[in-house]
Enzyme design. Structure first.
Site, short mmCIF file in Angstrom:
data_model
loop_
_atom_site.label_atom_id
_atom_site.label_comp_id
_atom_site.label_asym_id
_atom_site.label_seq_id
_atom_site.Cartn_x
_atom_site.Cartn_y
_atom_site.Cartn_z
N ASP A 13 0.80 -1.20 0.07
CA ASP A 13 -0.11 0.04 -0.03
C ASP A 13 0.90 1.26 0.14
O ASP A 13 0.50 2.38 0.45
CB ASP A 13 -1.14 -0.01 1.19
CG ASP A 13 -1.78 -1.15 1.19
OD1 ASP A 13 -2.46 -1.86 0.15
OD2 ASP A 13 -1.95 -1.80 2.39
N ALA A 41 -3.63 -8.42 -3.10
CA ALA A 41 -3.22 -7.10 -3.18
C ALA A 41 -4.24 -6.18 -3.90
O ALA A 41 -5.10 -6.73 -4.91
CB ALA A 41 -2.14 -7.10 -4.33
N GLY A 42 -4.36 -4.80 -3.37
CA GLY A 42 -5.26 -3.89 -4.10
C GLY A 42 -4.59 -2.68 -4.30
O GLY A 42 -3.69 -2.23 -3.72
N HIS A 43 -4.52 -2.46 -5.82
CA HIS A 43 -3.96 -1.11 -5.99
C HIS A 43 -4.87 -0.05 -6.57
O HIS A 43 -5.87 -0.57 -7.44
CB HIS A 43 -2.87 -1.14 -7.33
CG HIS A 43 -1.96 -2.50 -7.14
ND1 HIS A 43 -0.74 -2.25 -6.19
CD2 HIS A 43 -1.62 -3.58 -7.74
CE1 HIS A 43 -0.14 -3.19 -6.14
NE2 HIS A 43 -0.31 -4.08 -7.18
N SER A 44 -5.02 1.10 -5.83
CA SER A 44 -5.85 2.01 -6.43
C SER A 44 -5.28 3.20 -7.25
O SER A 44 -4.10 3.47 -7.02
CB SER A 44 -6.84 2.25 -5.21
OG SER A 44 -5.94 2.69 -4.01
N THR A 254 -9.63 -4.86 2.11
CA THR A 254 -10.46 -5.34 3.19
C THR A 254 -11.33 -4.38 4.15
O THR A 254 -12.19 -4.74 4.98
CB THR A 254 -9.42 -6.19 4.18
OG1 THR A 254 -8.54 -5.04 4.52
CG2 THR A 254 -8.69 -7.35 3.61
N ARG A 256 -9.99 -2.54 6.20
CA ARG A 256 -9.49 -2.32 7.68
C ARG A 256 -8.58 -1.20 7.76
O ARG A 256 -8.00 -0.69 6.76
CB ARG A 256 -8.61 -3.38 7.95
CG ARG A 256 -9.38 -5.09 8.07
CD ARG A 256 -8.23 -6.19 8.52
NE ARG A 256 -7.24 -6.21 7.21
CZ ARG A 256 -6.41 -7.28 7.11
NH1 ARG A 256 -6.05 -7.91 8.30
NH2 ARG A 256 -5.81 -7.65 6.18
N ASP A 286 3.00 14.94 0.18
CA ASP A 286 2.24 16.20 0.90
C ASP A 286 1.62 15.78 2.16
O ASP A 286 1.06 16.71 3.03
CB ASP A 286 1.01 16.31 -0.14
CG ASP A 286 0.34 15.21 -0.40
OD1 ASP A 286 0.86 14.01 -0.94
OD2 ASP A 286 -1.03 14.94 -0.17
P1 GTP Z 1 -0.47 0.00 -3.73
O1 GTP Z 1 -0.92 -1.31 -3.01
O2 GTP Z 1 0.91 0.03 -3.29
O3 GTP Z 1 -0.78 -0.04 -5.02
O4 GTP Z 1 -1.26 1.13 -2.81
P2 GTP Z 1 -2.58 1.35 -2.57
O5 GTP Z 1 -3.28 1.40 -3.96
O6 GTP Z 1 -3.12 0.06 -1.98
O7 GTP Z 1 -2.84 2.48 -1.93
P3 GTP Z 1 -4.02 3.20 -1.37
O8 GTP Z 1 -5.34 2.47 -1.43
O9 GTP Z 1 -3.77 3.82 -0.23
O10 GTP Z 1 -4.07 4.07 -2.56
C1 GTP Z 1 -3.51 5.24 -2.95
C2 GTP Z 1 -4.52 6.21 -2.93
O11 GTP Z 1 -3.58 7.47 -2.47
C3 GTP Z 1 -4.76 6.34 -4.35
O12 GTP Z 1 -6.07 7.07 -4.51
C4 GTP Z 1 -3.83 7.30 -4.96
O13 GTP Z 1 -4.34 8.49 -5.75
C5 GTP Z 1 -3.34 8.26 -3.58
N1 GTP Z 1 -2.02 8.69 -3.73
C6 GTP Z 1 -0.91 8.02 -4.33
N2 GTP Z 1 -0.08 8.93 -4.27
C7 GTP Z 1 -0.36 10.07 -3.35
C8 GTP Z 1 0.26 11.17 -2.87
O14 GTP Z 1 1.36 11.30 -2.86
N3 GTP Z 1 -0.43 12.04 -1.97
C9 GTP Z 1 -1.81 11.74 -1.76
N4 GTP Z 1 -2.21 12.59 -1.01
N5 GTP Z 1 -2.28 10.46 -2.25
C10 GTP Z 1 -1.66 9.78 -2.77
P1 IMP Z 2 -2.40 -12.85 2.86
O1 IMP Z 2 -1.54 -12.44 1.87
O2 IMP Z 2 -3.74 -12.29 2.55
O3 IMP Z 2 -2.09 -14.42 3.45
O4 IMP Z 2 -2.10 -11.99 4.41
C1 IMP Z 2 -0.78 -11.96 4.93
C2 IMP Z 2 -0.74 -10.57 5.50
O5 IMP Z 2 0.05 -9.92 4.47
C3 IMP Z 2 -1.54 -9.90 6.43
O6 IMP Z 2 -0.72 -9.13 7.32
C4 IMP Z 2 -2.15 -8.94 5.19
O7 IMP Z 2 -2.61 -7.76 5.76
C5 IMP Z 2 -0.80 -8.61 4.27
N1 IMP Z 2 -1.04 -8.28 3.08
C6 IMP Z 2 -1.11 -9.05 1.94
N2 IMP Z 2 -1.29 -8.45 0.92
C7 IMP Z 2 -1.20 -7.18 1.00
C8 IMP Z 2 -1.43 -5.84 0.25
O8 IMP Z 2 -1.55 -5.91 -0.82
N3 IMP Z 2 -1.30 -4.64 1.14
C9 IMP Z 2 -1.29 -4.77 2.47
N4 IMP Z 2 -1.17 -5.86 3.06
C10 IMP Z 2 -1.10 -6.93 2.59
MG MG Z 3 -2.74 -1.77 -1.82
#
Ligand code: GTP
Ligand code: IMP
Ligand code: MG
Length: 339
Positions: A13, A41-44, A254, A256, A286
């Site tokens: 994240d 994994a979730g990438h947003s 999740t 969480r 930021d």
């Molecule tokens: P990864 O799992 O690493 O891909 O990260 P994530 O996508 O799970 O992180 P998260 O769900 O927190 O999503 C990142 C959010 O933060 C997205 O909506 C992005 O547009 C935003 N974001 C990314 N970089 C920045 C930043 O530098 N500043 C702020 N304020 N928001 C950001």
């Molecule tokens: P699992 O990968 O679902 O088995 O979870 C094992 C551990 O990895 C837990 O602590 C999860 O919260 C963490 N985890 C797995 N994938 C991610 C992710 O993409 N972001 C953050 N934590 C993760």
């Molecule tokens: Mg993520």
């Protein structure tokens, strides 16, 4: 750089999604391949004011001309895969996605076990996505593979051959990692880790790239690291402090609440070394300095933000090539030309 890998340097994240989306739109790689564990994994990513989250497909979907691949090392949950094809239909993903025929499958029983088992769910705090149980069945050599699922047939390919062919033809290949270094089964805070190694070498292997075929490794760190689930987090701050500093975040998969901590330079140095980092990407600058919000020119960053970047470069020992200063794709400083 004909091939580059983006990985998380902390506990996932870090904002890899937004870094990858920028690279996809800016560098226009012909091929974008996803490695990593699977749908845990979730990438947003924020595009034109709209938030998209992907758990199975590459985040590089935002670049509409790229071939999108899911490497053999990745677990596939057909339910999530088909949901995302539909969810991202504006981006024509159906026509350009390929999954390796050797990907192992996440079955409903894997998810059930991951959500109910008191050790996995209760003690480790897994995501409940079924990844751990599916990887266990894969190791026991009884998991089904993508090629065993009739509905996946139109999307099957040999991802390893495709990425190597692309490099032979001089094309640019972007490889996406998932999770983060602290969650690696080998190098992380065992047993509070995910079900595979998550370092750059593992991500390369997931998509079928040999170590000599990787040109750059971009390790992503966020200014205030976060962790979801249980496990050690030496620089963790209290929930009240995170609230006071405006750092409250919730998980993409999740929902969480994420635990938040201070930047750990020593950990970051170790993570960068084992990942073989050539470039660092720093997100959420930021949040470290409000006046950095939306800045796109390094010289215009406030002094406090510049000092933080300099401290990271000095203590981690790798140049910072990308800095995110806000949620939108354009909120970025790209310094890679100077490296
Ligand atoms: P990864 O799992 O690493 O891909 O990260 P994530 O996508 O799970 O992180 P998260 O769900 O927190 O999503 C990142 C959010 O933060 C997205 O909506 C992005 O547009 C935003 N974001 C990314 N970089 C920045 C930043 O530098 N500043 C702020 N304020 N928001 C950001
Ligand atoms: P699992 O990968 O679902 O088995 O979870 C094992 C551990 O990895 C837990 O602590 C999860 O919260 C963490 N985890 C797995 N994938 C991610 C992710 O993409 N972001 C953050 N934590 C993760
Ligand atoms: Mg993520």
């Amino acid at each position: 750089m004909p091939s580059y890998i983006v990985v998380g340097g902390q506990w996932g994240d870090e904002g890899k999604g937004s870094i990858i989306a920028y690279l996809a739109m800016h560098d226009k790689p012909e091929v974008i391949a996803r490695g990593g564990v699977g749908t845990n994994a979730g990438h947003s990513v924020f595009v034109n004011g709209k938030k998209y989250a992907v758990r199975q497909l590459p985040t590089g979907f935002v670049h509409k001309d790229a071939r999108l691949l899911v490497g053999a090392g990745v677990l596939v949950d057909p339910e999530v895969f088909f949901y995302e094809l539909e969810h991202l239909k504006d981006f024509n993903v159906k026509e350009r996605v390929g999954i390796d025929y050797r990907c192992a499958i996440i079955e409903p029983e894997h998810k059930e076990l991951d959500r109910t088992n008191s050790y996995l769910h209760g003690k480790i705090g897994t995501t409940g996505s079924g990844c751990g149980p599916a990887n266990a069945d894969r190791v026991l050599r009884r998991a089904r593979q993508a090629k065993d699922i009739k509905e996946l047939e139109p999307y099957l390919t040999d991802v390893a051959a495709e990425v190597n062919d692309a490099l032979d033809e001089g094309k640019l290949v972007l490889v996406e990692g998932t999770q983060g270094f602290g969650l690696s089964l080998y190098f992380g805070t065992y047993p509070y880790v995910t079900s595979k190694d998550t370092s750059a070498s593992a991500i390369a292997s997931d998509v079928g790239l040999g170590p000599t075929r990787v040109d750059d490794v971009i390790v992503v760190f966020k200014s205030f690291p976060t962790r979801v689930g249980a496990g050690p987090f030496p620089t963790e701050m209290s929930q009240e402090e995170a609230e006071r500093l405006g750092l409250v975040e919730y998980g993409t998969v999740t929902g969480r609440r994420r635990r938040v901590g201070w930047f750990d330079f020593e950990f970051a140095r170790y993570s960068a070394r084992i990942n073989g980092a050539t470039i660092l990407a720093i997100t959420m600058l930021d949040k470290y300095d409000k006046d950095a919000f939306g800045v796109t020119d390094f010289d215009k960053l406030p002094a406090k933000a510049k000092e933080f970047i300099a401290e990271i470069e000095e203590k981690v020992g790798v140049p910072v090539g990308l800095i995110k200063t806000g949620p939108e794709l354009e909120h970025i400083i790209d310094l890679r030309e100077n490296i």
